[in-house]
Design a protein around this motif. Sequence first.
Motif, mmCIF file in Angstrom:
data_model
loop_
_atom_site.group_PDB
_atom_site.id
_atom_site.type_symbol
_atom_site.label_atom_id
_atom_site.label_comp_id
_atom_site.label_asym_id
_atom_site.label_seq_id
_atom_site.Cartn_x
_atom_site.Cartn_y
_atom_site.Cartn_z
ATOM 1 N N LEU B 65 -26.113 -11.497 48.264
ATOM 2 C CA LEU B 65 -27.081 -12.318 48.987
ATOM 3 C C LEU B 65 -26.599 -13.759 49.167
ATOM 4 N N SER B 66 -25.967 -14.294 48.147
ATOM 5 C CA SER B 66 -25.504 -15.681 48.230
ATOM 6 C C SER B 66 -24.452 -15.837 49.322
ATOM 7 N N GLU B 67 -23.506 -14.871 49.369
ATOM 8 C CA GLU B 67 -22.481 -14.915 50.425
ATOM 9 C C GLU B 67 -23.132 -14.784 51.790
ATOM 10 N N MET B 68 -24.110 -13.916 51.849
ATOM 11 C CA MET B 68 -24.727 -13.628 53.134
ATOM 12 C C MET B 68 -25.445 -14.840 53.704
ATOM 13 N N ILE B 69 -26.107 -15.577 52.848
ATOM 14 C CA ILE B 69 -26.884 -16.715 53.340
ATOM 15 C C ILE B 69 -26.111 -18.019 53.219
ATOM 16 N N GLY B 70 -24.969 -17.965 52.535
ATOM 17 C CA GLY B 70 -24.155 -19.160 52.394
ATOM 18 C C GLY B 70 -24.773 -20.194 51.479
ATOM 19 N N ALA B 71 -25.560 -19.756 50.541
ATOM 20 C CA ALA B 71 -26.169 -20.686 49.582
ATOM 21 C C ALA B 71 -26.323 -19.980 48.242
ATOM 22 N N ASP B 72 -26.238 -20.754 47.184
ATOM 23 C CA ASP B 72 -26.329 -20.151 45.852
ATOM 24 C C ASP B 72 -27.748 -19.714 45.508
ATOM 25 N N THR B 73 -28.690 -20.499 45.973
ATOM 26 C CA THR B 73 -30.071 -20.198 45.604
ATOM 27 C C THR B 73 -30.859 -19.717 46.818
ATOM 28 N N PRO B 74 -31.076 -18.425 46.902
ATOM 29 C CA PRO B 74 -31.817 -17.920 48.055
ATOM 30 C C PRO B 74 -33.276 -18.356 48.030
ATOM 31 N N THR B 75 -33.741 -18.771 49.175
ATOM 32 C CA THR B 75 -35.161 -19.108 49.287
ATOM 33 C C THR B 75 -35.920 -17.871 49.745
ATOM 34 N N VAL B 76 -37.226 -17.973 49.732
ATOM 35 C CA VAL B 76 -38.057 -16.867 50.214
ATOM 36 C C VAL B 76 -37.714 -16.547 51.672
ATOM 37 N N GLY B 77 -37.512 -17.600 52.453
ATOM 38 C CA GLY B 77 -37.163 -17.410 53.860
ATOM 39 C C GLY B 77 -35.858 -16.650 54.016
ATOM 40 N N HIS B 78 -34.848 -17.023 53.211
ATOM 41 C CA HIS B 78 -33.565 -16.326 53.255
ATOM 42 C C HIS B 78 -33.753 -14.837 52.965
ATOM 43 N N VAL B 79 -34.419 -14.580 51.865
ATOM 44 C CA VAL B 79 -34.542 -13.190 51.391
ATOM 45 C C VAL B 79 -35.296 -12.337 52.396
ATOM 46 N N THR B 80 -36.429 -12.856 52.855
ATOM 47 C CA THR B 80 -37.234 -12.034 53.767
ATOM 48 C C THR B 80 -36.539 -11.878 55.121
ATOM 49 N N ASN B 81 -35.788 -12.883 55.552
ATOM 50 C CA ASN B 81 -35.049 -12.747 56.814
ATOM 51 C C ASN B 81 -33.940 -11.707 56.695
ATOM 52 N N VAL B 82 -33.235 -11.734 55.583
ATOM 53 C CA VAL B 82 -32.169 -10.754 55.387
ATOM 54 C C VAL B 82 -32.756 -9.344 55.310
ATOM 55 N N LEU B 83 -33.850 -9.235 54.579
ATOM 56 C CA LEU B 83 -34.479 -7.919 54.431
ATOM 57 C C LEU B 83 -34.999 -7.409 55.772
ATOM 58 N N LYS B 84 -35.626 -8.293 56.506
ATOM 59 C CA LYS B 84 -36.144 -7.907 57.832
ATOM 60 C C LYS B 84 -34.993 -7.518 58.758
ATOM 61 N N SER B 85 -33.914 -8.267 58.688
ATOM 62 C CA SER B 85 -32.755 -7.954 59.539
ATOM 63 C C SER B 85 -32.179 -6.595 59.175
ATOM 64 N N PHE B 86 -32.113 -6.325 57.871
ATOM 65 C CA PHE B 86 -31.627 -5.014 57.451
ATOM 66 C C PHE B 86 -32.525 -3.913 58.019
ATOM 67 N N MET B 87 -33.834 -4.148 57.937
ATOM 68 C CA MET B 87 -34.769 -3.132 58.456
ATOM 69 C C MET B 87 -34.552 -2.912 59.950
ATOM 70 N N ASN B 88 -34.321 -3.990 60.670
ATOM 71 C CA ASN B 88 -34.060 -3.862 62.110
ATOM 72 C C ASN B 88 -32.851 -2.985 62.361
ATOM 73 N N VAL B 89 -31.782 -3.248 61.604
ATOM 74 C CA VAL B 89 -30.543 -2.480 61.796
ATOM 75 C C VAL B 89 -30.767 -1.037 61.366
ATOM 76 N N TYR B 90 -31.349 -0.890 60.203
ATOM 77 C CA TYR B 90 -31.536 0.452 59.634
ATOM 78 C C TYR B 90 -32.381 1.327 60.554
ATOM 79 N N SER B 91 -33.450 0.719 61.091
ATOM 80 C CA SER B 91 -34.376 1.528 61.882
ATOM 81 C C SER B 91 -33.764 1.987 63.196
ATOM 82 N N LYS B 92 -32.633 1.410 63.563
ATOM 83 C CA LYS B 92 -31.971 1.858 64.790
ATOM 84 C C LYS B 92 -30.999 3.008 64.503
ATOM 85 N N ASN B 93 -30.883 3.377 63.236
ATOM 86 C CA ASN B 93 -29.972 4.471 62.897
ATOM 87 C C ASN B 93 -30.323 5.738 63.661
ATOM 88 N N GLN B 94 -29.279 6.459 63.944
ATOM 89 C CA GLN B 94 -29.482 7.742 64.609
ATOM 90 C C GLN B 94 -30.330 8.632 63.710
#
Lengths: 254, 210
Positions: B65-94
């Motif tokens: 997560l830290s590499e992904m957001i480029g910060a050592d301390t993830p904020t709530v915004g970081h975490v929920t954005n990453v999670l939401k983005s994952f869901m977007n990608v995942y839900s497009k799976n065949q």
Amino acid sequence: MDIKTAPFNTKDLHDIFKNKPHINLDVRNSSLKGEELISYLTNMKVACSLVNDPELTYEEKEELLRAFITYKYSTTCDTLLHSFASTLMVFRDAQFVFCDWMSEKELKQFADNNKELLEINANFIDGMLVAIPMSSVELKPAFLEAIKSGEIELMEKVTEDDKLIIIGQNEIGSNSLGLLTIPDFLELFISSNSDVKLRYFKYQVENLFYKQQSLYDILIQSTVPSASMAFLNVLISNEQEELDVKEKYFLKGA
Amino acid sequence: MAIVQGDTIDKDDIISAFHTAVKDFITSQTLWIASTVIGNQSLAAITGSTVETTAAPGSVIASNLSEMIGADTPTVGHVTNVLKSFMNVYSKNQRIYIYNTSRYISSLNYGYAPYDITGVARLTTNSGINAEGIYQVVEPQVAADFDSAKSVRAINTGTLITASTLNSLIADCKQIWINRCQTPSVKLYHYSYCHSNHSNHSSHGSRGRR
């Protein structure tokens, strides 16, 4: 195909208690309707599907689905659970239907007639964006802080006379939690909303149970574990733990 | 209508067989996709129109997560954005579904109770991890491969088939999935994010509709 009606006759009851079969239920010819039927099926702890019956009226379907959604205890009926998921998708205009017990027109009609009920349930599912990270020891403090600061809306209020008001207490039941047992529903549903407001449904997340499983039991241990839960856990874990998590979440039940 | 003789085959067995392939795919590739796409972009850009990646499959460029957001301390915004983005990608799976065609033959259709497969399964796909156009290409290939597999196994509507033959067909389907959906997705991977206005998906055509 053996189709049963409710209440069950003595022979069916004997079979249900002895063999615990998955039954197919004819709603139209059952004398129990709506909440009575849901209550009966729940108390009998019977797993059932509903017969796709073209002569079953929309009104009967709406009454039954509404009772299923608001019922406090878990009812093992895949048809109603998938119809619930479908009407939520239609409510969000997400164009993904899990079940054809209700036609798309009927799902739309249900969504139109029950906007408030579906809105709060939709918000509850969206709330998983908060509830999932809250399961992490590493992430929980930041989320608690965000709840305190108001960045995340806490879905309960204390009135001036110290009365606790739980938002969604009458609208979100055990079967709402059951939606998360449908493979990929969570991801498909949340992806359908570009502007998810962060909310924490504290009471429901911490107290609701579906078939004696808590929210986190469902996300981790169900036959098809939550990919999002696994993804987040992988990201906050080291390499070795990552492998363990992959094995635990992805390979289980495959 | 075909009748399965011998072993009872549950619809869930077929779905489970497909889940094996799907979950294998997720394990090996979705993390790569999500982390590569997200890792290549700033969080602010995630909701943008198009994101492409040229990174090699399997090369996870952001493994935490830290590499992904480029910060050592993830904020709530970081975490929920990453999670939401994952869901977007995942839900497009065949996604692949098996329909029991007997449901449509019967005058009284049944719900989703586990029951014996009494018809020849029909393979359909929807929603691609790849762009809409690739899906349009893949879908007839999958259908043709499936028809071919049915022919090889001598499975025809109206003929009796054994449980083992149906199991062989399921194995064939898994291979078709790998050949036509999984492998090309990895090679041709190109992902367009949804437009930001998700309240209207009419431009997605029939994607997601079953």
